[in-house]
Design a protein around this motif. Structure first.
Motif, PDB file in Angstrom:
ATOM      1  N   ASP A 149       0.848  -1.196   0.000  1.00  0.00           N
ATOM      2  CA  ASP A 149       0.000   0.000   0.000  1.00  0.00           C
ATOM      3  C   ASP A 149       0.885   1.249   0.000  1.00  0.00           C
ATOM      4  OD1 ASP A 149      -1.828   2.022   0.414  1.00  0.00           O
ATOM      5  OD2 ASP A 149      -2.906   0.988   2.015  1.00  0.00           O
ATOM      6  N   LYS A 150       0.712   2.095  -1.007  1.00  0.00           N
ATOM      7  CA  LYS A 150       1.561   3.277  -1.115  1.00  0.00           C
ATOM      8  C   LYS A 150       1.211   4.352  -0.105  1.00  0.00           C
ATOM      9  CE  LYS A 150       1.032   3.406  -5.624  1.00  0.00           C
ATOM     10  NZ  LYS A 150       1.142   3.799  -7.051  1.00  0.00           N
ATOM     11  N   ARG A 151       0.078   4.235   0.556  1.00  0.00           N
ATOM     12  CA  ARG A 151      -0.202   5.134   1.674  1.00  0.00           C
ATOM     13  C   ARG A 151       0.812   4.901   2.796  1.00  0.00           C
ATOM     14  NH1 ARG A 151      -6.129   3.928   3.492  1.00  0.00           N
ATOM     15  NH2 ARG A 151      -5.217   1.830   3.331  1.00  0.00           N
ATOM     16  N   CYS A 414       2.595  13.533  -1.662  1.00  0.00           N
ATOM     17  CA  CYS A 414       1.446  12.825  -2.247  1.00  0.00           C
ATOM     18  C   CYS A 414       1.660  12.570  -3.731  1.00  0.00           C
ATOM     19  CB  CYS A 414       0.166  13.633  -2.028  1.00  0.00           C
ATOM     20  SG  CYS A 414      -0.356  13.732  -0.307  1.00  0.00           S
ATOM     21  N   VAL A 419      -0.504   9.166  -4.212  1.00  0.00           N
ATOM     22  CA  VAL A 419      -1.572   9.015  -3.220  1.00  0.00           C
ATOM     23  C   VAL A 419      -2.388  10.296  -3.164  1.00  0.00           C
ATOM     24  CG1 VAL A 419      -2.076   8.660  -0.769  1.00  0.00           C
ATOM     25  CG2 VAL A 419      -0.218   7.389  -1.852  1.00  0.00           C
ATOM     26  N   ASP A 423      -6.689  10.788   1.155  1.00  0.00           N
ATOM     27  CA  ASP A 423      -6.326   9.442   1.611  1.00  0.00           C
ATOM     28  C   ASP A 423      -5.091   9.483   2.500  1.00  0.00           C
ATOM     29  OD1 ASP A 423      -8.422   8.365   0.195  1.00  0.00           O
ATOM     30  OD2 ASP A 423      -7.212   7.906  -1.588  1.00  0.00           O
ATOM     31  N   HIS A 424      -4.110  10.295   2.100  1.00  0.00           N
ATOM     32  CA  HIS A 424      -2.883  10.429   2.885  1.00  0.00           C
ATOM     33  C   HIS A 424      -3.188  11.001   4.263  1.00  0.00           C
ATOM     34  CE1 HIS A 424       1.093  11.502   4.208  1.00  0.00           C
ATOM     35  NE2 HIS A 424       0.905  12.792   4.029  1.00  0.00           N
TER      36      HIS A 424
END
Length: 451
Positions: A149-151, A414, A419, A423-424
């Protein structure tokens, strides 16, 4: 009356900066001067009717007094930016990045913790944008390859940079400038609290990594995506441009590392003024890595923009702090505010500030907070003013800056991670706030300020 003028001056300053009616530099210079004109010429007319006309040099003297106090800090920041820029240009980070990429392999836990370590090292220069530009491009291919997950990439990078506040970073310098204290006195007592924050960063890296291993169905720490372990185990750092290759000095890696360690040791363990340390270190770094005067001038020019911008803001802040302090407006506001704070509560204000400092980053940019809000709170009484500055540094534009919409670095992070901002923020704000609280508890336990 003086307190009211001070409040109106700060409110106008905050409004103009936060609404982007004026740039911080213009606001920090012009609005306090206008406030001082009103205070010096209007207050005597309302206080007993005495027409006391100040000399025309009164306000300029206040301005000069404020600038004189901040001059060493501004010089320190200029030379710190150049110093870390030079060792970065020389390639000091390259072997570190390559080693981290080799060690983390294909284990999500190692990759995420390694991302935090890389961001920690990259943030040595105190520049969030540079930290993100070094960390994210180096680690993003690993996240993409494994499907992590890139978050989490954005979150661990933000967390690592946020807890790594150092004596030459923007919030630290602003806090020291606003209260006219040394960065050494501010930073040294906070080291145990910062260690708590770094430990929390490692824990979150392990926690996120464990969750991702379960989500991705990886059997073990070394299992790769689709069973191809070698696909990412030996992932190479990004390719350098021709210009970057010409600047690299790989044979001077260890001398540069030793120089950086000596600089940090000198900042933390000695009473040598930071500006002297960075001036000398900057000269050594330039001479060590780039012998020709033309090369040295080119490196200074390459980093002059960032250095000049921060120095300009600090000198402009000197106008604000000089006028607010010398005119008596700050003291008048603190005395007035003190009447509304119960005696039983006043000693707890630093701890309260430490708990709300991080979310305040979403409302106040660093100039507005450290030069507008913090000095008033710090002078309420019942506690040493430096405690409010130290409490503020546990969250306000430290753990808070990577998620604040008031800082361009947030949008850069971001964008690099791919992202969405919302969401971030939803993913990272609770973790960053918790990190701030962990450091606040560490500060209480180690006696920085009382509970």
């Amino acid at each position: 009356m003086l307190a009211l003028i001070g409040i109106l001056t700060i409110a106008t300053l905050l409004f103009c900066i936060m609404s982007k009616r004026l740039s911080p530099i213009v606001a920090l210079i012009t609005i306090p001067i206008l406030g001082a004109v009103v205070a010096l010429y209007a207050v005597p007319l309302f206080d007993g009717g005495q027409e006391i006309v100040p000399h025309y040099t009164t306000i300029p003297k206040m301005v000069v007094a404020g600038i004189a106090k901040l001059a060493p800090m501004a010089a320190m920041f200029v030379f710190a930016i150049i110093f870390f820029g030079v060792v970065s240009d020389a390639g000091m980070f390259d072997p570190i990045i390559a080693k981290i990429l080799k060690v983390v392999g294909t284990s999500p836990k190692k990759i995420i913790i390694g991302t935090g370590v890389l961001a920690l090292i990259a943030h040595l220069d105190g520049n969030g944008a540079v930290t993100f530009l070094i960390t994210v491009p180096a680690m993003l291919p690993l996240y993409d390859k494994l499907g992590i997950d890139k978050r989490i990439l954005a979150g661990i990078t933000a967390l690592s940079a946020g807890v790594n506040f150092l004596p030459w970073t923007g919030p630290m310098i602003r806090a020291a400038a606003a209260l006219d204290v040394s960065t050494h006195d501010l930073f040294t007592p906070l080291i145990p609290a910062q260690i708590c924050g770094l430990a929390f960063m490692v824990f979150m890296g392990w926690y996120w990594g464990r969750k991702e291993e379960r989500r991705l169905g990886l059997a073990g720490a070394t299992a790769g995506a689709g069973g191809d372990e070698n696909a990412v185990t030996h992932f190479a750092p990004k390719e350098l441009t021709e210009e970057e290759r010409k600047l690299r000095r790989p044979h001077l890696f260890w001398p540069n590392i030793i120089l950086v360690v000596l600089v940090i040791t000198g900042m933390v363990a000695t009473k040598i003024p930071p500006v002297v340390i960075f001036m000398v270190a900057c000269c050594i770094a330039l001479t060590l890595n780039y012998r020709k005067p033309a090369e040295q001038s080119a490196r200074i020019n390459a980093h002059a923009k960032g250095a000049l911008m921060m120095a300009s803001i600090l000198f402009a802040a000197g106008v604000f702090t000089g006028i607010m302090g010398e005119s008596g407006m700050l003291k008048a506001m603190a005395v007035s505010a003190g009447h509304f704070v119960p005696d039983a509560l006043s000693s707890h204000i630093p701890f309260i500030v430490s708990l709300i400092a991080m979310p305040l980053s979403l409302v106040f940019d660093p100039d507005s907070y450290y030069f507008g809000i913090m000095p008033v709170v710090a002078n309420i009484g019942g506690f040493p003013p430096i405690e409010v500055a130290q409490a503020s540094l546990l969250g306000q534009m430290t753990t808070g800056f990577p998620v604040s919409p008031l800082t361009p670095a947030t949008f850069l992070l971001c964008s690099l991670c791919g992202v969405d901002l919302a969401d971030h923020q939803r993913f990272s704000i609770p973790v960053l706030w918790l990190a701030s609280i962990v450091m606040a508890i560490g500060a209480v336990v180690t006696g920085v300020f009382p509970l």
